[in-house]
Design a protein around this motif. Structure first.
Motif, short mmCIF file in Angstrom:
data_model
loop_
_atom_site.label_atom_id
_atom_site.label_comp_id
_atom_site.label_asym_id
_atom_site.label_seq_id
_atom_site.Cartn_x
_atom_site.Cartn_y
_atom_site.Cartn_z
N GLU A 1 6.51 72.51 45.26
CA GLU A 1 5.46 73.05 44.39
C GLU A 1 4.12 72.46 44.84
N PRO A 2 3.10 73.31 44.97
CA PRO A 2 1.78 72.79 45.37
C PRO A 2 1.02 72.22 44.16
N ASN A 3 0.04 71.42 44.43
CA ASN A 3 -0.92 70.94 43.42
C ASN A 3 -0.26 70.17 42.27
N THR A 4 0.63 69.27 42.59
CA THR A 4 1.24 68.43 41.58
C THR A 4 1.47 67.04 42.16
N LYS A 5 1.40 66.05 41.30
CA LYS A 5 1.66 64.68 41.76
C LYS A 5 3.15 64.37 41.79
N TYR A 6 3.97 65.27 41.22
CA TYR A 6 5.41 65.05 41.17
C TYR A 6 6.09 65.67 42.39
N SER A 7 7.21 65.11 42.77
CA SER A 7 8.01 65.70 43.84
C SER A 7 8.86 66.80 43.21
N LYS A 8 8.35 68.04 43.29
CA LYS A 8 9.03 69.17 42.67
C LYS A 8 9.36 70.21 43.72
N MET A 9 10.62 70.60 43.74
CA MET A 9 11.03 71.69 44.61
C MET A 9 10.57 73.00 43.99
N MET A 10 10.37 74.02 44.84
CA MET A 10 9.90 75.33 44.38
C MET A 10 10.99 75.98 43.51
N TYR A 11 10.67 76.16 42.24
CA TYR A 11 11.58 76.68 41.24
C TYR A 11 11.77 78.19 41.42
N ARG A 12 13.01 78.65 41.39
CA ARG A 12 13.32 80.08 41.51
C ARG A 12 13.93 80.66 40.24
N GLY A 13 14.34 79.80 39.32
CA GLY A 13 14.92 80.29 38.06
C GLY A 13 15.94 79.33 37.53
N GLY A 14 16.31 79.55 36.29
CA GLY A 14 17.31 78.70 35.66
C GLY A 14 17.50 79.09 34.22
N GLY A 15 18.44 78.43 33.57
CA GLY A 15 18.67 78.70 32.17
C GLY A 15 19.85 77.92 31.65
N GLY A 16 20.12 78.12 30.38
CA GLY A 16 21.24 77.43 29.75
C GLY A 16 21.02 77.35 28.27
N GLY A 17 21.85 76.55 27.63
CA GLY A 17 21.76 76.39 26.18
C GLY A 17 20.48 75.71 25.77
N GLY A 18 19.99 76.05 24.59
CA GLY A 18 18.76 75.46 24.08
C GLY A 18 18.94 74.08 23.50
#
Length: 152
Positions: free
Chosen positions: A85-102
């Protein structure tokens, strides 16, 4: 006397900070690499080992309250193989989707999934080999409620 009160204040702050953390474990994790789309997918079964519900449950007029969210904080080995992910101080991989229980009720399990983008020209076998190099973050809104290492 002042030192004693200062010690008590520090102790109370320390204890309350850790008493609110959620107790979760990963019951199962399945890794799938979708070569054609260059996607790394995680399917998790997460167990709430605590005594209170994880995730807020409230009534609202919409249809898609997402509740809990999963994120993977990659190790350096995994991060170099993945789009970031650009423009973040965190090491974040590029998110493509997800979901699950609330929410996850005490003593119960819930299923979640999350997908990330693999870089072009990366050896898929290296992605599979390093997919469990990281930490699972369980978030409720912007609050990290649990961090669980993927490797046991």
């Amino acid at each position: 006397m002042r030192k004693f009160f200062l010690f008590l204040i520090v102790l109370v702050v320390f204890l309350t900070a850790f008493s609110s953390s959620s107790k979760v474990s990963i019951s199962d994790v399945q890794i799938t690499v979708i070569k054609a789309e260059r996607i790394l997918r995680y399917d998790f079964t997460i167990k709430n080992e605590g005594v209170s519900q994880i995730g807020d449950k409230f009534d609202y007029p919409g249809h898609h309250y997402y509740g809990l969210e999963l994120a993977i904080r990659p190790s350096k080995k995994l991060a170099v193989l993945m789009e970031k992910e650009p423009n973040t101080k965190y090491s974040k991989m590029m998110y493509r989707g997800g979901g699950g229980g609330g929410t996850i009720q005490p003593g119960k399990e819930e299923s979640f999934h999350v997908e990330y983008q693999i870089k072009d020209n990366v050896d898929i076998n290296q992605v599979k080999k390093n997919a469990l190099e990281g930490t699972l973050l369980l978030l409720d809104g912007t609050n990290v409620v649990a961090e669980v290492p993927l490797k046991k």
